[in-house]
Design a protein around this motif. Structure first.
Motif, PDB file in Angstrom:
ATOM      1  N   LEU A  89       3.950   7.684  23.609  1.00  0.00           N
ATOM      2  CA  LEU A  89       4.499   7.263  22.264  1.00  0.00           C
ATOM      3  C   LEU A  89       5.093   8.727  21.612  1.00  0.00           C
ATOM      4  O   LEU A  89       4.262   9.732  21.669  1.00  0.00           O
ATOM      5  CB  LEU A  89       3.374   6.916  21.481  1.00  0.00           C
ATOM      6  N   VAL A  90       6.254   8.654  21.316  1.00  0.00           N
ATOM      7  CA  VAL A  90       7.093   9.865  20.858  1.00  0.00           C
ATOM      8  C   VAL A  90       7.198   9.660  19.111  1.00  0.00           C
ATOM      9  O   VAL A  90       8.066   8.733  18.998  1.00  0.00           O
ATOM     10  CB  VAL A  90       8.262  10.252  21.553  1.00  0.00           C
ATOM     11  N   ASP A  91       6.598  10.415  18.436  1.00  0.00           N
ATOM     12  CA  ASP A  91       6.986  10.398  16.875  1.00  0.00           C
ATOM     13  C   ASP A  91       8.028  11.721  16.627  1.00  0.00           C
ATOM     14  O   ASP A  91       7.743  12.797  17.081  1.00  0.00           O
ATOM     15  CB  ASP A  91       5.718  10.728  16.367  1.00  0.00           C
ATOM     16  N   GLN A 122      -1.946  13.698  14.613  1.00  0.00           N
ATOM     17  CA  GLN A 122      -3.153  13.623  13.988  1.00  0.00           C
ATOM     18  C   GLN A 122      -3.406  11.930  13.959  1.00  0.00           C
ATOM     19  O   GLN A 122      -2.825  11.448  13.085  1.00  0.00           O
ATOM     20  CB  GLN A 122      -3.496  14.301  12.676  1.00  0.00           C
ATOM     21  N   LEU A 123      -4.174  11.541  14.911  1.00  0.00           N
ATOM     22  CA  LEU A 123      -4.626  10.154  14.832  1.00  0.00           C
ATOM     23  C   LEU A 123      -5.892   9.892  14.067  1.00  0.00           C
ATOM     24  O   LEU A 123      -6.622  10.602  14.015  1.00  0.00           O
ATOM     25  CB  LEU A 123      -4.821   9.603  16.361  1.00  0.00           C
ATOM     26  N   TYR A 124      -5.654   8.810  13.184  1.00  0.00           N
ATOM     27  CA  TYR A 124      -6.826   8.551  12.150  1.00  0.00           C
ATOM     28  C   TYR A 124      -7.145   6.977  12.461  1.00  0.00           C
ATOM     29  O   TYR A 124      -6.357   6.133  12.791  1.00  0.00           O
ATOM     30  CB  TYR A 124      -6.762   8.902  10.843  1.00  0.00           C
ATOM     31  N   VAL A 125      -8.373   6.666  12.177  1.00  0.00           N
ATOM     32  CA  VAL A 125      -8.894   5.140  12.500  1.00  0.00           C
ATOM     33  C   VAL A 125      -9.576   5.038  10.732  1.00  0.00           C
ATOM     34  O   VAL A 125     -10.460   5.822  10.416  1.00  0.00           O
ATOM     35  CB  VAL A 125      -9.608   4.887  13.532  1.00  0.00           C
ATOM     36  N   GLY A 149      -3.461   5.090  12.613  1.00  0.00           N
ATOM     37  CA  GLY A 149      -2.135   5.492  12.420  1.00  0.00           C
ATOM     38  C   GLY A 149      -2.011   6.942  12.885  1.00  0.00           C
ATOM     39  O   GLY A 149      -3.035   7.650  13.364  1.00  0.00           O
ATOM     40  N   VAL A 150      -0.983   7.643  12.476  1.00  0.00           N
ATOM     41  CA  VAL A 150      -0.790   8.839  12.984  1.00  0.00           C
ATOM     42  C   VAL A 150      -0.012   9.597  11.970  1.00  0.00           C
ATOM     43  O   VAL A 150       1.007   9.008  11.413  1.00  0.00           O
ATOM     44  CB  VAL A 150       0.284   9.269  14.188  1.00  0.00           C
ATOM     45  N   GLU A 151      -0.518  10.774  11.338  1.00  0.00           N
ATOM     46  CA  GLU A 151       0.167  11.511  10.170  1.00  0.00           C
ATOM     47  C   GLU A 151       1.389  11.985  10.559  1.00  0.00           C
ATOM     48  O   GLU A 151       1.771  12.215  11.752  1.00  0.00           O
ATOM     49  CB  GLU A 151      -0.881  12.681   9.841  1.00  0.00           C
ATOM     50  N   GLN A 152       2.391  12.200   9.763  1.00  0.00           N
ATOM     51  CA  GLN A 152       3.626  13.015   9.792  1.00  0.00           C
ATOM     52  C   GLN A 152       3.387  14.380  10.327  1.00  0.00           C
ATOM     53  O   GLN A 152       2.577  14.747   9.932  1.00  0.00           O
ATOM     54  CB  GLN A 152       4.489  12.838   8.767  1.00  0.00           C
ATOM     55  N   SER A 153       4.274  14.699  11.170  1.00  0.00           N
ATOM     56  CA  SER A 153       4.281  16.105  11.488  1.00  0.00           C
ATOM     57  C   SER A 153       5.942  16.666  11.333  1.00  0.00           C
ATOM     58  O   SER A 153       6.945  16.013  11.539  1.00  0.00           O
ATOM     59  CB  SER A 153       4.172  16.154  12.897  1.00  0.00           C
ATOM     60  N   PRO A 154       5.856  17.945  10.964  1.00  0.00           N
ATOM     61  CA  PRO A 154       7.273  18.468  10.707  1.00  0.00           C
ATOM     62  C   PRO A 154       8.055  18.643  12.363  1.00  0.00           C
ATOM     63  O   PRO A 154       9.184  18.940  12.427  1.00  0.00           O
ATOM     64  CB  PRO A 154       7.146  19.917  10.377  1.00  0.00           C
TER      65      PRO A 154
END
Length: 189
Positions: A89-91, A122-125, A149-154
């Motif tokens: 999975l690539v964000d 950063q995965l969070y549940v 979900g996963v937090e946004q990253s620059p």
């Protein structure tokens, strides 16, 4: 490993490869992309249901699996006795993965390893009591029926989800460490 994956995404996008897909939630495209390192085998329709993701009899390795030596070596080190579905999975930069549930089937307890290649992903549940748990390490397992979900990253970020069957001792330890109020592990471990 992260560099080899990001380079592969560019190559796959340029060639319009069927192994690179846009991530969708509720049939709507969103930022992340999926690279399929496993494919459903010849059985028509097999492996599409969440209960089938961990069934190695329904999956074969895609041709891409052999082209990613660092990723392959990592996956083969996971505590799984059988490997089935493999997704990278690539964000993209500036994107995260929106809050979602993988399924809501009460009898489906998915066994998988989620691994991030950088602390920036950063995965969070969020459990049913709206308590948020963030991943602390690089690998996690959680109840995929819970919102996550996963937090946004620059920067672009990469994670790998490998579904299969845990080795017996791992399964026993994971399930023994979870209290009934947490069901199957709402907190990443």
């Amino acid at each position: 490993m992260e560099a080899e994956t990001l380079e592969l995404v560019e190559i796959l996008a340029a060639s319009q490869s069927p192994f690179l897909e846009q991530f969708e939630l509720r049939r709507q495209p969103c930022g992340p992309k999926k690279i399929r390192l496993s494919i459903r085998n010849g059985e028509e329709g097999s492996g599409r249901a969440p209960a089938d993701y961990g069934n190695p009899d329904l999956r074969d390795r895609s041709p891409l699996y052999e082209t990613l030596p660092a990723t392959r070596e990592l996956i083969e080190s996971f505590p799984l006795e059988d490997v089935a579905r493999i997704l990278v999975l690539v964000d993209p930069a500036g994107w995260g993965t929106p809050l979602h549930r993988d399924h809501q089937l009460p009898d489906v307890k998915q066994e998988f390893v989620w691994f991030r290649t950088s602390p920036e992903k950063q995965l969070y549940v969020i459990d049913d009591a709206d308590v948020r748990a963030d991943t602390l390490g690089f690998a996690a397992w959680f109840d995929s029926r819970q919102r996550h979900g996963v937090e946004q990253s620059p920067h672009p970020t990469v994670s790998i989800r490998v579904d299969g069957r845990f080795k017996a001792d791992v399964r026993e330890n994971l399930l023994a460490s979870i209290t009934p109020s947490l069901e199957l592990g709402t907190k990443p471990t």
